[in-house]
Scaffold this motif. Structure first.
Motif, PDB file in Angstrom:
ATOM      1  N   LYS A  58      39.962  60.812  20.556  1.00 10.35           N
ATOM      2  CA  LYS A  58      40.618  61.541  19.476  1.00 10.35           C
ATOM      3  C   LYS A  58      41.492  60.591  18.668  1.00 10.35           C
ATOM      4  O   LYS A  58      42.557  60.175  19.115  1.00 10.35           O
ATOM      5  N   PRO A  59      41.057  60.230  17.469  1.00  6.52           N
ATOM      6  CA  PRO A  59      41.933  59.426  16.617  1.00  6.52           C
ATOM      7  C   PRO A  59      43.092  60.265  16.106  1.00  6.52           C
ATOM      8  O   PRO A  59      43.075  61.498  16.157  1.00  6.52           O
ATOM      9  N   SER A  60      44.106  59.586  15.595  1.00 12.23           N
ATOM     10  CA  SER A  60      45.262  60.284  15.048  1.00 12.23           C
ATOM     11  C   SER A  60      44.846  61.194  13.900  1.00 12.23           C
ATOM     12  O   SER A  60      43.973  60.854  13.090  1.00 12.23           O
ATOM     13  N   GLU A  61      45.504  62.344  13.802  1.00  8.46           N
ATOM     14  CA  GLU A  61      45.257  63.239  12.682  1.00  8.46           C
ATOM     15  C   GLU A  61      45.736  62.661  11.360  1.00  8.46           C
ATOM     16  O   GLU A  61      45.440  63.207  10.289  1.00  8.46           O
ATOM     17  N   ARG A  62      46.460  61.538  11.402  1.00  6.64           N
ATOM     18  CA  ARG A  62      46.855  60.867  10.169  1.00  6.64           C
ATOM     19  C   ARG A  62      45.840  59.804   9.738  1.00  6.64           C
ATOM     20  O   ARG A  62      45.985  59.226   8.660  1.00  6.64           O
ATOM     21  N   ALA A  63      44.834  59.556  10.550  1.00  5.67           N
ATOM     22  CA  ALA A  63      43.771  58.599  10.187  1.00  5.67           C
ATOM     23  C   ALA A  63      42.418  59.116  10.658  1.00  5.67           C
ATOM     24  O   ALA A  63      41.667  58.395  11.294  1.00  5.67           O
ATOM     25  N   PRO A  64      42.068  60.369  10.331  1.00  4.41           N
ATOM     26  CA  PRO A  64      40.833  60.941  10.870  1.00  4.41           C
ATOM     27  C   PRO A  64      39.564  60.367  10.259  1.00  4.41           C
ATOM     28  O   PRO A  64      38.529  60.291  10.940  1.00  4.41           O
ATOM     29  N   HIS A  65      39.606  59.979   8.977  1.00  7.63           N
ATOM     30  CA  HIS A  65      38.411  59.394   8.374  1.00  7.63           C
ATOM     31  C   HIS A  65      38.113  58.025   8.990  1.00  7.63           C
ATOM     32  O   HIS A  65      36.959  57.716   9.323  1.00  7.63           O
ATOM     33  N   THR A  66      39.156  57.223   9.155  1.00  4.55           N
ATOM     34  CA  THR A  66      38.976  55.901   9.767  1.00  4.55           C
ATOM     35  C   THR A  66      38.476  56.046  11.194  1.00  4.55           C
ATOM     36  O   THR A  66      37.503  55.407  11.604  1.00  4.55           O
ATOM     37  N   GLY A  67      39.143  56.887  11.976  1.00  7.88           N
ATOM     38  CA  GLY A  67      38.734  57.092  13.364  1.00  7.88           C
ATOM     39  C   GLY A  67      37.361  57.700  13.485  1.00  7.88           C
ATOM     40  O   GLY A  67      36.592  57.355  14.383  1.00  7.88           O
ATOM     41  N   GLY A  68      37.040  58.629  12.579  1.00  5.36           N
ATOM     42  CA  GLY A  68      35.725  59.254  12.631  1.00  5.36           C
ATOM     43  C   GLY A  68      34.615  58.261  12.404  1.00  5.36           C
ATOM     44  O   GLY A  68      33.588  58.281  13.106  1.00  5.36           O
ATOM     45  N   LEU A  69      34.789  57.362  11.424  1.00 10.80           N
ATOM     46  CA  LEU A  69      33.754  56.351  11.177  1.00 10.80           C
ATOM     47  C   LEU A  69      33.675  55.372  12.333  1.00 10.80           C
ATOM     48  O   LEU A  69      32.572  54.977  12.757  1.00 10.80           O
TER      49      LEU A  69
END
Length: 463
Positions: A170-181
């Motif tokens: 689970k990436p931070s909810e403040r960097a979800p696009h970065t974490g998702g990719l």
């Protein structure tokens, strides 16, 4: 943030909730990411559990090759990841790309180290064989921060994967696009189910940490969240691996060049708008150099262009600490004023006459603020630096080898840096102390954290 007509689940999550991201530099909308609902979390954790046995049985060299292939994809898509990081958090694009490349290098490091991770043989009876062997722990939940989202995530993900664990990320909810990719790229080189990415805020993280079907909860982020995780795993039996907040001190000794010391202090306090895990949060300066040091630090601060914090909510938290310090007697030498315009910018700020009882000295600020306290002796500075609830890192600037020796022995922190606020050899690992967490979060030792040891006694049956 939630759709008004969506039915809430028993956890308070709604099936149609989204995370909305705004560019902290411009105030423009970046995008929306759907939050993972409870049913999908159940499916994804279940997939990770079902995939774990086969992944653990995969030869170590093959696991390493898959992780290395993921690192190659990160290098290929580094510009795209860096741009997403810039848009989501305001981190300069060049620094964001450095973080992506550092993450790729970390994956490559663990791809090398994973197959070399070994157990021990024991001296027992001549006719028997005794071994200490390591095994993967099982399913790892990785909860990662926004301030360096790729580099930090790659450490936890790489170490977990090469040792045969499956991961729910689970990436931070403040960097979800970065974490998702990032999750998408790495999952593409792995068997199905080995790496699952979920999206959401602290509620999703809390749900994952409280599950009985996960074996490790690895978290990098705030102390409050880390303590909540520790309470959860006390009930589930999972292992907690925590790097929480810090309140890192900088002690400036007599005899140093005050202009050089001010440059070090500015770099430590203002780089990435003070949003680095080991940013300088408190400064103790010897009275002999204090006047020159403060003048040089103000000049340094005024040379830093106001940069965005991650969002306006965080900016208000930083500004509240500055206001509180001034109300309790600190002198505002520069900065400390909210700029006009869109975005979440905040100026480099210097406070003098700070007292240890002030919030700015007791709590993690995570912003471009340098609170300064003058001390009469180096020993007094070390004593006050050591009197703190946190224990992540500290820096000492001194020309004295004796003082350097005293500092690293007396400061109760995981990392002590002498005459350099940043830097260090690759592969270093330390235990954070006190409210800053527990366990190795980096280096070869992270492989030990992601595994558990079993003793095997082999002896032939009597004929």
């Amino acid at each position: 943030m939630s759709a008004p007509n969506a039915a809430p689940s028993a956890t308070g999550l709604r099936a149609t909730e989204t995370i909305e991201i705004v560019d902290p530099a411009s105030g423009a909308a970046v995008g929306k990411v759907p939050m993972t609902d409870l049913a999908q979390i159940d499916r994804q954790v279940g997939m990770a559990n079902r995939a774990q046995s086969a992944w653990a049985r995969t030869p170590a060299a093959e696991r390493a090759a898959a992780v290395r292939a993921g690192a190659a994809l990160l290098r290929e898509r580094a510009d795209e990841l860096a741009e997403l990081n810039r848009l989501e958090t305001g981190r300069p694009r060049s620094e964001s790309k450095e973080g992506v490349l550092a993450g790729a290098a970390t994956l490559e490091q663990y791809a090398e180290l994973g197959p070399l991770h070994r157990g021990r043989s024991l001296q027992g009876a001549f006719e028997a064989t005794d071994l200490m062997v390591w095994e993967p722990r099982g399913v790892v939940v990785a909860l990662t921060p926004w301030n360096d989202p790729v580099a930090v995530s790659c450490g936890l993900l790489g170490a977990a994967l090469v040792t045969g664990n499956t991961v729910v990320y689970k990436p931070s909810e403040r960097a979800p696009h970065t974490g998702g990719l990032l999750g998408e790229l790495l999952a593409g080189t792995l068997p199905e189910g080995v790496l699952q990415t979920v999206q959401g805020d602290g509620r999703v993280g809390a749900l994952l940490a409280a599950r009985l079907d996960v074996d490790v909860v690895a978290h990098v982020g705030s102390t409050a969240t880390g303590r909540s995780i520790a309470r959860s795993v006390a009930n589930t039996g999972a292992k907690a691996l925590l790097e929480n907040g810090g309140n890192d001190a900088l002690v400036v000794d007599a005899g140093v060049d005050p202009v050089w010391a001010a440059g070090q202090a500015a770099l430590g306090a203002f780089a990435n708008s003070g949003q680095i895990c080991v940013s300088v949060e408190r400064i103790f300066v010897h009275r002999d150099v204090a006047e020159s040091f403060l003048a040089a630090l103000v000049a340094e601060a005024e040379s830093w262009k106001p940069a965005p914090l991650v969002d306006r909510r965080h900016r208000e938290q930083v500004h509240a600490q500055v206001r509180d310090a001034v109300e309790h007697g600190a002198e505002l030498l520069t900065g400390g004023v909210l700029p006009d315009g869109a975005g979440a910018h905040y100026p480099a700020t210097v406070l003098a006459q700070c007292d240890p009882a002030m919030r700015i000295m007791r709590e993690e600020t995570f912003g471009p603020v340098a609170p300064v306290r003058v001390v009469d002796t180096f020993e007094h500075g070390i004593e006050e630096a050591a009197t703190d609830d946190y224990g992540l890192a500290a820096t000492v600037l001194t020309p004295s080898m004796a003082h350097a020796q005293l500092a690293w022995r007396e400061l109760p922190v995981g990392t002590v840096k002498i005459n350099s606020v940043f830097g260090g050899a690759p592969g270093g690992a330390a235990h954070p102390r006190r409210a800053s967490g527990s366990g190795f979060g980096y280096g070869p030792e992270l492989l030990d954290e992601m595994t558990q040891t079993k003793v095997v006694h082999l002896r032939a049956a009597p004929s």
